[in-house]
Every structure is written in C-alpha cells, then in structure tokens.
Scaffold this active site. Structure first.
Site, PDB file in Angstrom:
ATOM      1  N   HIS A 111       0.544  -0.646  -0.022  1.00  0.00           N
ATOM      2  CA  HIS A 111       0.153   0.130   0.016  1.00  0.00           C
ATOM      3  C   HIS A 111       0.720   1.261   0.431  1.00  0.00           C
ATOM      4  O   HIS A 111       0.240   2.473   0.111  1.00  0.00           O
ATOM      5  CB  HIS A 111      -0.995   0.021   0.980  1.00  0.00           C
ATOM      6  CG  HIS A 111      -1.774  -0.727   1.281  1.00  0.00           C
ATOM      7  ND1 HIS A 111      -3.097  -0.445   0.686  1.00  0.00           N
ATOM      8  CD2 HIS A 111      -2.426  -2.316   0.932  1.00  0.00           C
ATOM      9  CE1 HIS A 111      -3.981  -0.483   0.557  1.00  0.00           C
ATOM     10  NE2 HIS A 111      -3.778  -2.008   1.199  1.00  0.00           N
TER      11      HIS A 111
ATOM     12  N   LYS B 192      -9.030  13.548   4.247  1.00  0.00           N
ATOM     13  CA  LYS B 192      -8.118  12.817   4.039  1.00  0.00           C
ATOM     14  C   LYS B 192      -7.261  13.046   5.646  1.00  0.00           C
ATOM     15  O   LYS B 192      -6.948  13.840   6.370  1.00  0.00           O
ATOM     16  CB  LYS B 192      -7.251  12.937   3.271  1.00  0.00           C
ATOM     17  CG  LYS B 192      -6.165  14.152   2.716  1.00  0.00           C
ATOM     18  CD  LYS B 192      -5.467  14.034   1.859  1.00  0.00           C
ATOM     19  CE  LYS B 192      -6.738  13.626  -0.179  1.00  0.00           C
ATOM     20  NZ  LYS B 192      -6.455  12.831  -0.884  1.00  0.00           N
ATOM     21  N   ARG B 193      -6.544  11.719   5.417  1.00  0.00           N
ATOM     22  CA  ARG B 193      -5.668  12.169   7.153  1.00  0.00           C
ATOM     23  C   ARG B 193      -4.365  13.196   6.678  1.00  0.00           C
ATOM     24  O   ARG B 193      -4.530  13.502   5.321  1.00  0.00           O
ATOM     25  CB  ARG B 193      -4.690  10.743   6.944  1.00  0.00           C
ATOM     26  CG  ARG B 193      -5.850   9.427   7.349  1.00  0.00           C
ATOM     27  CD  ARG B 193      -6.463   9.321   8.834  1.00  0.00           C
ATOM     28  NE  ARG B 193      -4.833   9.774  10.125  1.00  0.00           N
ATOM     29  CZ  ARG B 193      -4.497   8.919  10.861  1.00  0.00           C
ATOM     30  NH1 ARG B 193      -4.946   7.642  10.118  1.00  0.00           N
ATOM     31  NH2 ARG B 193      -4.008   9.044  10.819  1.00  0.00           N
TER      32      ARG B 193
ATOM     33  N   LYS C 126       0.779  14.866   2.056  1.00  0.00           N
ATOM     34  CA  LYS C 126      -0.650  15.103   1.749  1.00  0.00           C
ATOM     35  C   LYS C 126      -0.459  16.298   1.110  1.00  0.00           C
ATOM     36  O   LYS C 126      -1.357  16.660   0.239  1.00  0.00           O
ATOM     37  CB  LYS C 126      -1.679  14.283   2.391  1.00  0.00           C
ATOM     38  CG  LYS C 126      -2.239  13.088   1.977  1.00  0.00           C
ATOM     39  CD  LYS C 126      -3.101  12.418   3.486  1.00  0.00           C
ATOM     40  CE  LYS C 126      -2.978  11.441   2.971  1.00  0.00           C
ATOM     41  NZ  LYS C 126      -4.387  10.170   1.768  1.00  0.00           N
TER      42      LYS C 126
ATOM     43  N   THR D 210      -8.253   7.104  -2.587  1.00  0.00           N
ATOM     44  CA  THR D 210      -9.710   6.401  -3.058  1.00  0.00           C
ATOM     45  C   THR D 210     -10.458   7.880  -3.330  1.00  0.00           C
ATOM     46  O   THR D 210     -11.529   7.376  -3.898  1.00  0.00           O
ATOM     47  CB  THR D 210      -9.925   5.116  -2.483  1.00  0.00           C
ATOM     48  OG1 THR D 210      -9.790   5.503  -1.337  1.00  0.00           O
ATOM     49  CG2 THR D 210      -9.366   4.200  -2.870  1.00  0.00           C
TER      50      THR D 210
ATOM     51  N   LYS E 182     -13.652   8.918  -5.332  1.00  0.00           N
ATOM     52  CA  LYS E 182     -15.337   9.240  -5.270  1.00  0.00           C
ATOM     53  C   LYS E 182     -15.826  10.641  -5.516  1.00  0.00           C
ATOM     54  O   LYS E 182     -16.800  10.624  -6.291  1.00  0.00           O
ATOM     55  CB  LYS E 182     -15.601   9.490  -3.095  1.00  0.00           C
ATOM     56  CG  LYS E 182     -14.956   8.252  -2.247  1.00  0.00           C
ATOM     57  CD  LYS E 182     -14.763   8.349  -0.965  1.00  0.00           C
ATOM     58  CE  LYS E 182     -14.012   7.037  -0.664  1.00  0.00           C
ATOM     59  NZ  LYS E 182     -13.851   7.665   0.722  1.00  0.00           N
TER      60      LYS E 182
END
Ligand SMILES: *Cc1c(COP(=O)(O)O)cnc(C)c1O
Length: 811
Positions: free
Chosen positions: A356, A544-545, A550, A652, A656
């Site tokens: 992952h 998101k986290r 990120k 992901t 969405k």
C-alpha cells in the site's frame, strides 16, 4: 431476490418494535426506532445468509478470505436496505408511521475500525465481492474502541475515545461456539517422533478468540457474505477468582487485562509503523484465529488439505497480516503432519499480498528478540523460510552479499515483514499503475528481478453503490433519467453519460443538483461550526488524513497568499470560494497536529476579516469519517489531490469526488494519473513536479527550499506570516511548520510546487466563471468514473490473483 411490500413491512416493523421494546411506538426513542429497523433488516438478511453459506458448501466454490487489520465500514443500515432492494419500500412504510428513514440512518454510529484509505478499501471490497457473487469474506479485529473521535478545541485537535459499541451493534452476531485459542510466549519442545521432528508449544499464555460475524449484503442478488471480527477474552478456566490466593488473584487480573488489551484499541497511525509489542500481538491474534477457523471449517466439510490452494485464497491487505504465512505453515506441519515442502507449496499458492505504500516509515519490521519471545514457534518457521530463501539466493547471486542481505527476511536484528510477504506469497500487487511501476523499478526491484511474474497492478476502486447511489440520490436519478439503469450493474456504462456533456438542459440539472447538495452541506457546516458559507461560492475541498506528504500545508499557503492578494486589493475579481478541510492527525504526529492548528488559525482570521467581504471562507470540519465524507463529497466542486508525486500510492477519495462530478486539482500521483488518462487533460487540472523530477531530487539532491522561498515574494511573505505573529500572538505556535518547510529543506516540495499550484487554482477560477463549461467537465468526469468502481478492481483480483468467482470460471 428478497422482496416485501409496504404493508407487510409496516406490520413487521410494528411487531418487531413491540417485541424489542414492549411499549407504544409513539413513546419510542430514536434509539428504539433505529434498533427496531436494524434488527428487522438483520432478520431479513439472516435467511439469505444461511442459504449463501449452504450454497458455498454444496458447490465447493473457491472461497476468498480478505485479511485486514482495518475495516472502515461507516454506517450499514442504508447500504443494507439499498442492497436488499427495499430502501424505497421501507421509506414509504416508515413515512406512514411518521418515522423519517433518513433520521434513523443518521442515528447509526459509524463503524470506524480503520484509519483511512486502507480500511475503507477493505470495506469497499467486501461490498463488491458480495455484489459480484464472489465468495469473499473479511477477517479482522473487533476493536472495542475504533479510531478516536476528533474534537477541534481552540483550533487544535483533541482526541476522545470512540466507544462505538455503547448503544449496542445490531449487525454483529457473537459466535462463542466458533471460538479459537491463540497461544503467546512460552517455549517449544522439539522431539523426534517416528523419525520426524515434532514441535510442541508449551508454557504459553492462551487467549480465547471469539468471533463476531457481520453480514455483507450483495446488491440485489441474494448473496450474503461474512465479515468475521475477533475479540480477545481470557480463557475462562485460567481465570477463576474463587480458587486463587491473593497473589494469584492479582496475577489473574493481570492476565485478564493483558488479554483484553489485545482487541482494545485500533492503532491510530496511518502509513506509520511503531514497533509496539501489543501491535504484534494484535496481528498474530487475528491471523491465527482466522486461519485456525478457516482450516477447521475446511476439514469439517470433508475436504482434503492437499487441495487447500485450489479451494481457498487468503489475501493480506498490506503487511499487517503477514503472519498468515508462517501460521498456515505451522498449522499444516505441526497440527496436520504435512511435510515442509507440501506446506510451503500450498501456503505460497494460497496467500497473496497487496502493498500500500512506498513510504519508508511505513515498512513494518519487528525486533527479533521481541518476535522470538512472543511467538517462539512462528519465529522458528520464519527462520527456516529465510534460511531456505537465502540458500536459493546464494546459488543465484554468488558472492553478491549486499544484495542478499538486503533481500533477507531477517536482518540487522529485525524480521522484515514486506520481505516475508513477498517470498511467502504467489502475488504481490501495487494499488495504481504508477505505484506498481515504482515498486518494480525502485523499492522492490531486487524482488521484481527475482520474481517478475509475482508482481502485478490492481488499481484501487470505490463502491459506486455507497459513494454514488446512496450518497448522491439526486445525481443518481438524473443518471437513471438520461442513461437508464444499466450502469448500476455495469458501472463502466456510465460512459453513456458523456453524450450529455454538451446538453444545456442536463448541464443545468447537474448544476442544480450540485447546488442542492451544497446547500445541505452549508447547513451542516452552520450547525456544527457556526460559519455561514455561500452555496454559490466554489466548494474547494481537501479531506483525508493529515500528513506532510498529502500537503495540506500547500493548500494552506495558497489560501494565505490569496488572502494577502485580497487585502492588497479588496476589489480583486475572484469567484468566491469556501475552503473546506477535514481529517485526523495521528495523536503522536506533532507536525500534522500543528498543521491543523495553522489551518484553523488562518480560517479564524480570514472568516472574521470584514475587508475581504466574505469572498473566501475557511472551514475545518471536525471528526472526519465515512458518514461525513458522504455528506461532503456530493457537495464538492474542487477535489484537492495534491500529494507530492510518488508518495500517494493510489488515493481513493480522488475517485469518490470524480464520480460525484467534482473537478480534480492534482499532481500526477497515484491514481490521479489514471483519472487524467480517462478524462483527458482538458477535464482535470494538473500541476507540480513530475515523477522523474521528484525521484531525481531524491537521488541526486539539488533542491534548496531557502532559494525557492527567497526568489518568490509571495512565499517569503506567507512563510514569514507563519512565525511573525500574524496568525497567532504566540509566535512560536507554528514554528514546527515553518522549520519543516525551511530549516529542514521541505522534503515534500511544498515550496517548489507552490507557483504551479497557484496557477492551477487561477485556472479553476477562470473556468468556473463559465458554469456550462464547468458542468460539462463534471459530466465527463462522472461518465469516466465507472472504471474506478471497486467492482472492476475486484473482478481483476478474482480473475488475476484469486482464481475465483463466476467471471473466472467463464474465462
Ligand atoms: C475514502 C476515505 C479515505 C481515503 O482518502 P484519501 O484522500 O484517498 O486518502 C479516508 N477516510 C475516509 C473516511 C474515507 O472515506
């Protein structure tokens, strides 16, 4: 297919209500009404559940077991109703009883047994396996406390425990008769019995593993698969208070506490590994219980273990369940008397592994001493696997010690879980094309050269049933009205919607739907944050986290810059924007928590500055979770997918958002690359360093954050504003953020990508002014989102890795 009419449903509901609560409906609390509906739905599901198991038994179809430390299911009621095909009937029936179905659905507590993307992927996969008629079951841990609840207080994250079982859980069925014993510590007695070595685990601490089963309902197909989550309890005869003297009594309490700790709490670290012994205990606990119960069931049905790999597949979601490999070896050899060679062949043919992440800090490795002490027999097996593996390497790579020691499963005093997972499985997959390529040519290149055929790609997906049909009913209706319903079973048929990307009427409808969803979200934001946001502004969302890679910081810096531009020129002509953030930081991740504080401080200042005339607003929604994502995503105009290229394995939420008609602003990272390939350059906004540039900087150096900052007056200003008291009287409050960017040379290239990002956002502003153009892009995104349904992903797993399912049999 399951069917019931409105009146029968009403009757059932009233009967169930009385049965459970023994009072009149009018006197019932929301909890009573929810519980009644949940129990009733579970009853409806029960028959199909039993029938499904019977059928699997009779046909002897290959069973897939998906092992994952996390399942981020969210709420189950709405999806169960949808998949049973009775959501409309149920709504009408409840309406007549003056009960609002939506309210009951919202009453349900999220099942938050996961951190983020990895756990949510497991949940989407369960839904797709059941809906595609693939016999696939989940195996995990029933944590007493899920992912922590996040509160934002004075702009900072505060964590509270998520005791999700407080009001009970209507979906789970406890199965004490299917318990297993898992053994920790102790010693291994080795004896020769009939010319063969026998291994007996002695003096161990036994732990009782009790399964709780949750039904996984397929979409209108009478399939109900099983998610089995294990709970740790003391073995009762080890814990008999009355027979203990005082010393033993304390020991018994200690034993009880240490056992229950195993399934107590989910570790809140995403893509970060910490060598805690409890975590290793959790991993072995659920893997051992899961595999023992699979083998028990297999044998009870009269199957021959020599055929195990033909009849079942075990998939491990990241390296967390890697002990499945030595545990299966142990059971086949020690309990079933199989030879090493047979056990090894069967194990490797049965197990497959998904990687992952390439983040180095996420790679699991356990200190040998800890491992050996906790799992003595498993350690012996790992050692033997490694010995044989290294022997092969010595024969292949004569004298190449560096290479061999790098690939070794045990090295530098650690057991390396990724190496064990690769060696002990028949398939290793990445989660997006770019990610798989990086695995093959960088991170795992030695293994790729050794086992080229093991490596493959399976780009992630999301279930369109939850993320479109359930969470965006208006868009679903529009799609049905324009292109019919075929896409529900065959999501790539959404392509037909591309025909309408120039149809003004449909584009108008799309705009209207988006606006309605934005109004609903605006209300939620007002109720929770007390901030009035304008549904006509652009809803620009990053949820998101919270993690440095990120790059929420990049988003924050450009908001600070835009604010500066507005201060300098209050007449600046921009489309009003609402910046929406949500996400949790790991409690021990200081930089991420400071990033949350910075965003909130920036928001506080901007939201209260009259000079900018409400042109921009910043909102931080607390406690990000699946149900909240379902409210936010359908209301989003701009989807922020801005990770440092090469760092986000897939993502992901990008999928969405796309499916709900948001326009993506993205780096060419993870699955963003494939989204770009689907929609074309004109329908996505790409910015930032390329993969090659990033990898070059990492290998050759040559990036100076100071220089980049100093050569751009906007950057000089916004970075100074972090530490000069502009956003907080305490000048040191965000120092860590500043230092990460400048003192430590910005390892995620936030400053380097800043200019390109700002220009990308200016393009967004320009395009949005032509709302038909914007909605036309949205239509193209929706039309091409079908390949990102997890149905496509699961079909690929079934045919390419597991060898299971209807499609495989008809190949
Ligand atoms: C989809 C989802 C994620 C994953 O988001 P990414 O942006 O891909 O990291 C995380 N948390 C929740 C609640 C989700 O629904």
């Amino acid at each position: 297919m399951f069917n019931i009419d409105k009146d029968a449903f009403k009757k059932d509901y009233l009967k169930k209500f009385l049965e459970l609560h023994g009072k009149e409906l009018e006197k019932g609390t929301q909890q009573n009404k929810y519980e009644t509906l949940g129990s009733l739905v579970r009853d409806y599901v029960a028959k199909a559940w039993i029938d499904t198991n019977k059928r699997y038994n009779q046909t002897g179809e290959k069973q897939v077991y998906y092992f994952s430390m996390e399942f981020l299911l969210g709420r189950l009621l709405g999806d169960a109703l949808l998949n049973l095909g009775i959501r409309d009937v149920c709504k009408e029936a409840l309406d007549e009883l003056n009960i609002d179905l939506r309210e009951l659905e919202e009453f349900e507590h999220d099942q938050g047994l996961g951190n983020g993307g990895l756990g949510r992927l497991a949940a989407c996969f369960l839904d797709s396996m059941a809906s595609l008629n693939i016999p696939g079951h989940g195996c995990g841990i029933r944590y007493k406390y899920g992912f922590f609840e996040q509160k934002i207080m004075n702009g900072a994250q505060v964590e509270a425990p998520d005791y999700w079982l407080k009001e009970g859980n209507v979906w789970e069925m406890k199965k004490p008769d299917k318990s297993e014993i898992v053994k920790f510590g102790g010693d291994v007695r080795v004896e020769a019995v009939n010319g063969r070595l026998s291994f007996t685990h002695i003096n161990y601490e036994p732990v009782l593993a009790i399964p709780y089963d949750t039904p996984v309902v397929g979409y209108k197909n009478d399939v109900v698969n099983t998610l089995r989550l294990w709970s740790a309890e003391p073995v009762s005869n080890e814990f008999d208070f009355s027979s203990f003297s005082r010393g033993d009594f304390l020991k018994a309490i200690e034993y009880k506490n240490s056992v229950e700790a195993i399934s107590h709490v989910l570790y809140p670290d995403d893509t970060f590994y910490e060598g805690k012994i409890l975590r290793l205990k959790q991993q072995y606990f659920f893997v051992s219980a899961g595999i023992q119960s699979i083998l028990r069931y297999f044998k009870d049905n009269g199957h021959n273990l020599m055929n195990l790999d033909d009849m079942l597949a075990i998939h491990i979601n990241d390296t967390h369940p890697t002990l499945a490999i030595p545990e299966l070896m142990r059971l086949l050899m020690d309990e079933e008397g199989m030879s090493w060679e047979d056990a090894w062949r069967i194990t490797t043919n049965t197990v497959s592994y998904t990687n992952h992440t390439i983040l180095a800090e996420a790679l699991e490795k356990w200190p040998v001493d800890m491992f050996k002490k906790l799992l003595p027999r498993i350690y012996m097996i790992v050692e033997e696997i490694n010995k044989r593996f290294c022997q092969d390497l010595w024969n292949k790579y004569i004298g190449q010690w560096d290479k061999i020691s790098k690939m070794s499963i045990i090295g530098d005093g650690y057991v390396r879980m990724a190496n064990l997972a690769i060696v002990g499985s028949h398939s290793v997959n990445g989660v997006a094309k770019l990610h798989t390529e990086i695995l093959k040519k960088q991170e795992m290149k030695e293994f790729y050269y050794l086992y080229p055929r093991k490596f493959n790609n399976k780009t992630n997906g999301i279930t369109h049933r939850r993320w479109l049909i359930k969470s965006n009913p208006e868009l679903t209706s529009l799609l049905k009205d324009t292109i019919g319903e075929g896409w529900i079973k065959h999501p790539t048929d959404l392509e037909n919607f591309a025909r309408f990307s120039k149809d003004k009427l449909v584009l108008g409808k799309l705009a209207e739907i988006k606006n309605n969803n934005k109004k609903s979200l605006a209300k939620i934001i007002y109720d929770s944050n007390g901030i009035k946001v304008d549904p006509n502004s652009i809803f620009d969302v990053q949820v998101k986290r919270i993690h440095a890679y990120k790059r929420q910081t990049l988003n924050c810096l450009r908001i600070m810059d835009l604010y500066n531009r507005l201060i300098d020129n209050p007449d600046l002509d921009i489309v009003p924007r609402t910046f929406i953030f949500a996400g949790k930081a790991a409690p021990g991740y200081y930089l991420a928590k400071k990033t949350i504080e910075l965003i909130n401080a920036v928001g506080e200042k901007i939201n209260n500055d009259k000079r900018i005339k409400d042109k921009i607003k910043v909102v931080y929604m607390e406690n990000y979770r699946v149900s909240q994502a379902e409210d936010i995503i359908p209301a989003t105009d701009v989807s922020e997918q801005i990770s440092t290229t090469t760092k986000e394995a897939s993502g992901t939420s990008n999928m969405k958002f796309m499916m709900n008609g948001a326009i993506t602003v993205a780096t060419l990272d993870g699955a963003n690359v494939e989204i770009r390939d689907e929609v074309g350059d004109d329908n996505i906004i790409i910015f930032g360093l390329t993969e090659r540039e990033v990898l070059n900087y990492y290998s050759k150096g040559g990036y100076s954050a100071w220089e980049t900052c100093n050569s751009d007056s906007r950057l000089r200003r916004v970075t100074q504003d972090i530490i000069n008291g502009y956003y907080s009287p305490d000048k040191d409050r965000f120092k860590t953020v500043f230092e990460h960017l400048l003192t430590y040379n910005d390892e995620f290239f936030v400053l380097k990508d800043f200019d390109s990002y700002v220009r990308a956002q200016d393009r967004v502003d320009n395009i949005y002014r032509d709302i038909d153009k914007w909605q036309s892009m949205a239509a193209i995104n929706i039309a091409h989102s079908g390949v990102f349904s997890s149905d496509r992903t699961i079909q690929e797993y079934a045919t390419g890795i597991w060898g299971s399912g209807y499609l495989y049999k008809n190949l």
